[in-house]
Design a protein around this motif. Sequence first.
Motif, short mmCIF file in Angstrom:
data_model
loop_
_atom_site.label_atom_id
_atom_site.label_comp_id
_atom_site.label_asym_id
_atom_site.label_seq_id
_atom_site.Cartn_x
_atom_site.Cartn_y
_atom_site.Cartn_z
N THR A 64 2.17 14.36 -16.51
CA THR A 64 1.84 12.96 -16.75
C THR A 64 2.66 12.06 -15.84
OG1 THR A 64 1.49 13.55 -19.06
CG2 THR A 64 1.63 11.22 -18.56
N HIS A 65 1.99 11.14 -15.20
CA HIS A 65 2.68 10.14 -14.38
C HIS A 65 2.26 8.75 -14.86
CE1 HIS A 65 4.12 13.02 -11.30
NE2 HIS A 65 2.96 13.64 -11.47
N GLY A 66 2.80 7.75 -14.20
CA GLY A 66 2.39 6.39 -14.50
C GLY A 66 1.99 5.69 -13.21
N GLU A 101 4.26 1.96 -8.21
CA GLU A 101 5.24 3.02 -8.44
C GLU A 101 4.88 3.78 -9.71
OE1 GLU A 101 8.86 0.80 -8.97
OE2 GLU A 101 8.24 0.08 -10.94
N CYS A 102 5.45 4.96 -9.81
CA CYS A 102 5.28 5.74 -11.04
C CYS A 102 6.10 5.07 -12.14
CB CYS A 102 5.75 7.18 -10.82
SG CYS A 102 5.48 8.23 -12.25
N SER A 103 5.50 4.94 -13.30
CA SER A 103 6.17 4.23 -14.40
C SER A 103 6.49 5.16 -15.56
CB SER A 103 5.27 3.08 -14.88
OG SER A 103 3.99 3.57 -15.24
N ARG A 104 6.43 6.44 -15.29
CA ARG A 104 6.77 7.39 -16.35
C ARG A 104 7.70 8.44 -15.76
NH1 ARG A 104 5.50 11.89 -19.30
NH2 ARG A 104 5.22 11.53 -21.53
N ILE A 105 8.83 8.66 -16.43
CA ILE A 105 9.79 9.64 -15.93
C ILE A 105 9.12 11.00 -15.81
CG2 ILE A 105 11.98 10.81 -16.40
CD1 ILE A 105 12.36 7.86 -15.81
N CYS A 106 9.13 11.57 -14.60
CA CYS A 106 8.38 12.81 -14.38
C CYS A 106 9.21 13.85 -13.66
CB CYS A 106 7.11 12.50 -13.60
SG CYS A 106 7.40 11.65 -12.04
N GLY A 109 12.35 13.48 -8.74
CA GLY A 109 11.87 12.62 -7.66
C GLY A 109 11.07 11.43 -8.15
N HIS A 110 11.15 11.17 -9.45
CA HIS A 110 10.38 10.06 -10.05
C HIS A 110 10.51 8.76 -9.26
CE1 HIS A 110 9.07 7.12 -13.03
NE2 HIS A 110 10.27 6.58 -12.99
N GLY A 111 11.76 8.45 -8.89
CA GLY A 111 12.03 7.19 -8.20
C GLY A 111 11.41 7.09 -6.82
N PHE A 112 10.98 8.22 -6.28
CA PHE A 112 10.37 8.22 -4.94
C PHE A 112 8.86 8.04 -4.99
CE2 PHE A 112 14.18 10.95 -4.42
CZ PHE A 112 14.89 10.12 -3.57
N MET A 113 8.32 8.07 -6.20
CA MET A 113 6.86 7.97 -6.32
C MET A 113 6.44 6.52 -6.23
SD MET A 113 5.50 10.76 -9.07
CE MET A 113 3.79 10.38 -8.67
N ARG A 114 6.10 6.11 -5.03
CA ARG A 114 5.68 4.73 -4.85
C ARG A 114 4.71 4.62 -3.69
NH1 ARG A 114 9.74 0.78 -4.59
NH2 ARG A 114 10.63 1.63 -6.46
CU1 CUA Z 1 5.64 10.42 -11.44
CU2 CUA Z 1 7.47 9.41 -12.49
#
Ligand code: CUA
Length: 127
Positions: A64-66, A101-106, A109-114
């Motif tokens: 799951t991502h955001g 950006e991704c809005s769900r902790i995944c 590398g969550h912070g790089f998802m943009r």
């Molecule tokens: Cu994908 Cu956080």
Amino acid sequence: MVMILALLATAVATAMRAQGPVAQPTGPEQTVEVTAERFAFQPSEITVPVGTTLKVVLKSDDTTHGFRIKGEGVNVQIPKRGRGTITATFTPAKAGKYTFECSRICGAGHGFMRGTIVVVERGSEAK
Ligand code: CUA
């Protein structure tokens, strides 16, 4: 649960559209399919002319991502792989660059998802 969240997201989006000083959805529509996967969006850059109703159809290739467009009140949860898609709608009223950006902790590398939505003046999109 996912269904309820999707309904909630739709309700919130509808409510915001009703209140906000948002551009009238009279312009053309553009649909873009975006896949989220640890830890990137593909494609990560989307270009649309100003005033276009952009429909971002999101799916995940893993967890799951955001998908949040910063400062624009758009934020949806992308169901995990195999659970279908969710569509985020965005009608930019001004040209410019909008970060998503991704809005769900995944994961790590969550912070790089943009990525970026590049909104160009109408007629200049071919340049
Ligand atoms: Cu994908 Cu956080």
